[in-house]
Each structure stands twice: as structure tokens, then as C-alpha cells.
Design an enzyme around this catalytic site. Structure first.
Site, PDB file in Angstrom:
ATOM      1  N   THR A  51       0.860  -1.180   0.000  1.00  0.00           N
ATOM      2  CA  THR A  51       0.000   0.000   0.000  1.00  0.00           C
ATOM      3  C   THR A  51       0.898   1.232   0.000  1.00  0.00           C
ATOM      4  O   THR A  51       1.645   1.460   0.961  1.00  0.00           O
ATOM      5  CB  THR A  51      -0.908   0.015   1.238  1.00  0.00           C
ATOM      6  OG1 THR A  51      -1.684  -1.192   1.261  1.00  0.00           O
ATOM      7  CG2 THR A  51      -1.841   1.223   1.215  1.00  0.00           C
TER       8      THR A  51
ATOM      9  N   LYS B  65      -6.799   0.909  -3.616  1.00  0.00           N
ATOM     10  CA  LYS B  65      -6.367   0.299  -2.350  1.00  0.00           C
ATOM     11  C   LYS B  65      -6.457   1.280  -1.191  1.00  0.00           C
ATOM     12  O   LYS B  65      -6.913   0.925  -0.096  1.00  0.00           O
ATOM     13  CB  LYS B  65      -4.937  -0.233  -2.470  1.00  0.00           C
ATOM     14  CG  LYS B  65      -4.377  -0.828  -1.157  1.00  0.00           C
ATOM     15  CD  LYS B  65      -5.236  -1.987  -0.630  1.00  0.00           C
ATOM     16  CE  LYS B  65      -4.860  -2.421   0.791  1.00  0.00           C
ATOM     17  NZ  LYS B  65      -3.556  -3.049   0.890  1.00  0.00           N
TER      18      LYS B  65
ATOM     19  N   LYS C 160       0.079   4.345   9.091  1.00  0.00           N
ATOM     20  CA  LYS C 160       0.653   4.595   7.766  1.00  0.00           C
ATOM     21  C   LYS C 160      -0.431   4.728   6.699  1.00  0.00           C
ATOM     22  O   LYS C 160      -0.458   5.711   5.947  1.00  0.00           O
ATOM     23  CB  LYS C 160       1.595   3.459   7.373  1.00  0.00           C
ATOM     24  CG  LYS C 160       2.092   3.528   5.919  1.00  0.00           C
ATOM     25  CD  LYS C 160       2.895   2.313   5.526  1.00  0.00           C
ATOM     26  CE  LYS C 160       2.077   1.065   5.293  1.00  0.00           C
ATOM     27  NZ  LYS C 160       1.434   1.020   3.950  1.00  0.00           N
TER      28      LYS C 160
END
Length: 297
Positions: free
Chosen positions: A96, A172, A240
Site C-alpha cells: 500500500t 487500495k 501509515k
């Protein structure tokens, strides 16, 4: 054509390696953790010391590491894969990352004669191991021609979202927006139930059979009931990932109030000491509740 490289044998990578083996591929692997790749040899794989050695042996290399920085190290660090990949080889990136970074990486690899597939994944370790995970991919037609069969072998659903990198990573991070918000909301709901004295197991049973259920509530609150915070996906992953979501939205001045709140909740959990625990440990930020202790021996 039945040889494939895989770099990163974490929860998802190990499952993908197992799935590719079950589809008849000879899987060449490496992992930065000592002994992890060697352990895969007992399952019929081939272990290598570093990404360069994997790339030298395989025309398709799948990278399943945590983030862009680790992907950079896999490709361009000491003993990196990029220098060892032959022209016409394909690099499949499953992390990702910032979509703009993925676009730039495609150009960088194409300039070196290497195909690139922007291919973030979702579904968790169990679905990766059973071949039922989802791949959100975007790539040039020649990249799909070279490595599309590998994608189809390693996942239950492979979405081809564009003819160049970026679209896969965009989808995503939108998925991660929902996943992070759903985990945070699930934790908040369970915490309220605990605060109000509701039996946690009964609450879980009712919610998972009612309209308020979500996949994340059903999956992650089971971890809370079991008092098992083993990090299949750690709190810091959502620090994150939701950070990437907010960075993307900030660039176009797009408001994301729920994602922002969820990000703050994961940040609080991280700085309170739960950074490396399962992301369901975000429930530990709520005061005045007694968490389930799991089954006792």
C-alpha cells in the site's frame, strides 16, 4: 514459465507463496528475517539470500513488503532486484503506497526495460493462504501479458483497473479508508458496550447477526474477545495507511472527517504503546473499560 520470485514472507507473503506453490509454480523466496526463507524450503520452495538472487532466477518477481521505503530497498538497495532483472522481466508491487510514487516507479522500471504491475492486495493472511485474496491492479498491457497468469494464480479476484500504474494504489487506499474507519468504529462500539456492562460475547453475537455488522467488526472484535492482539495487521499499519489516505485527499483539498478521526485513534493507540499489536488494540485507548481476558486454562 512456472518459476516465480516472491520477496517478503510476512503474513500475506507467506500465504501467497503457499498459494503459488499449490498452483504448480516453483517459488523462489527471500526475507530479511534470518531463517524465514530457509523454513519455506521445507514446503518445497527455493530460498535465496537477497532480492538480487531471486530476480536473477525469475522472470516475474512479486514484492510483498510493508511500504514504499521497503520496496525501494528491495529494488535499489544493496543486492537489490532491479539490477539483476533481465529486460522483459516483470516486477509486481503488492504494498500500500502513495499512488504518485507507484506511477513514478513504473516509469523508472520501464526505463530499465522492466515491466511493472501496480498490484496492492487485500483480504488478510487466511485468504492469501487459500488463494482467495483480492488484487487491485493497474499495468500496461505488456505487463499483464507477461505476468497476468501469476496474478490469477495467487488471488481469488484480480481487478484490472487501468492500463498504467496508479489506479490500483488509488483503489487500495480507498479500501484502507473504509477498513480503518470500520475497525475504529467497531472498537468504539465494543468499548461502549463494555462501559455499559453488556456481556461482550453476547454483544458480538447480536451485532454479527444484525444490520450494524461489518466484516471488520466480525473479524477484529473476535480478537478482542479472545484477548489475542498478535499482530496479523498492526496498529502502525493503519497509522501509515490512513496517513496515505489523508495525504492523497489533502493534495486536492478534499475533506475526510471520518478518516481523520480514525487516524487520530490509531495514532493515540500507537503512542500509548500498542504500535506493534494487532490493529484491534485501538480499543485500548478507551478509558474506564475492562477488556475481555480470553479463555483461561
Amino acid at each position: 514459465m512456472n518459476t516465480v520470485g516472491l520477496i517478503g514472507l510476512g503474513a500475506m507473503g507467506a500465504g501467497i507463496a503457499h498459494t503459488l506453490r499449490s498452483h504448480g509454480y516453483e517459488v523462489h523466496v527471500c526475507d530479511v528475517r534470518p531463517g524465514v526463507a530457509d523454513a519455506f524450503v521445507t514446503q518445497g520452495g527455493v530460498a535465496h539470500a537477497n532480492p538480487a538472487d531471486v530476480a536473477a532466477a525469475c522472470a516475474v518477481v512479486v514484492s510483498v513488503v510493508v511500504n514504499a521505503a521497503q520496496t525501494e530497498a528491495v529494488l535499489f538497495g544493496e543486492h537489490g532486484a532491479a539490477a539483476a532483472m533481465k529486460p522483459g522481466s516483470t516486477f509486481v508491487m503488492c504494498s500500500t503506497v502513495d499512488p504518485n510514487w507507484s506511477v513514478a516507479l513504473e516509469q523508472r522500471l520501464n526505463d530499465a526495460g522492466i515491466h511493472y504491475i501496480d498490484a496492492p492486495i487485500s483480504g488478510g493472511a487466511a485468504k492469501a493462504a487459500s488463494g482467495q485474496m483480492t488484487v487491485m491492479s493497474a499495468a500496461k498491457p505488456e505487463a499483464y501479458a507477461a505476468a497476468g497468469a501469476v496474478l490469477d494464480a495467487m488471488a481469488g479476484k484480480v481487478y484490472r483497473l487501468g492500463d498504467s500504474a496508479g489506479a490500483g494504489s488509488k483503489v487500495k487506499i480507498i479500501n484502507q479508508l473504509l477498513a480503518g474507519v470500520h475497525i475504529a468504529a467497531a472498537a468504539e462500539a465494543m468499548a461502549l458496550g463494555l462501559r455499559e456492562g453488556v456481556d461482550a460475547a453476547a454483544l458480538y453475537e447480536v451485532i454479527t447477526n444484525s444490520a450494524g455488522n461489518s466484516w471488520m467488526f466480525e473479524n477484529r472484535m473476535a480478537h478482542v474477545l479472545a484477548a489475542d492482539y498478535t499482530p496479523l495487521s498492526a496498529v502502525d499499519i493503519f497509522v501509515k495507511d490512513l496517513g496515505l489516505v489523508l495525504d492523497t485527499a489533502r493534495a486536492s483539498k478534499f475533506p475526510l472527517p471520518l478518516a481523520s478521526t480514525a487516524h487520530q485513534m490509531f495514532m493515540q493507540a500507537s503512542t500509548t504503546g500498542f504500535a506493534k499489536e494487532d490493529d484491534s488494540a485501538v480499543i485500548k485507548i478507551f478509558p474506564g473499560i475492562e477488556l475481555p481476558k480470553g479463555k483461561t486454562a
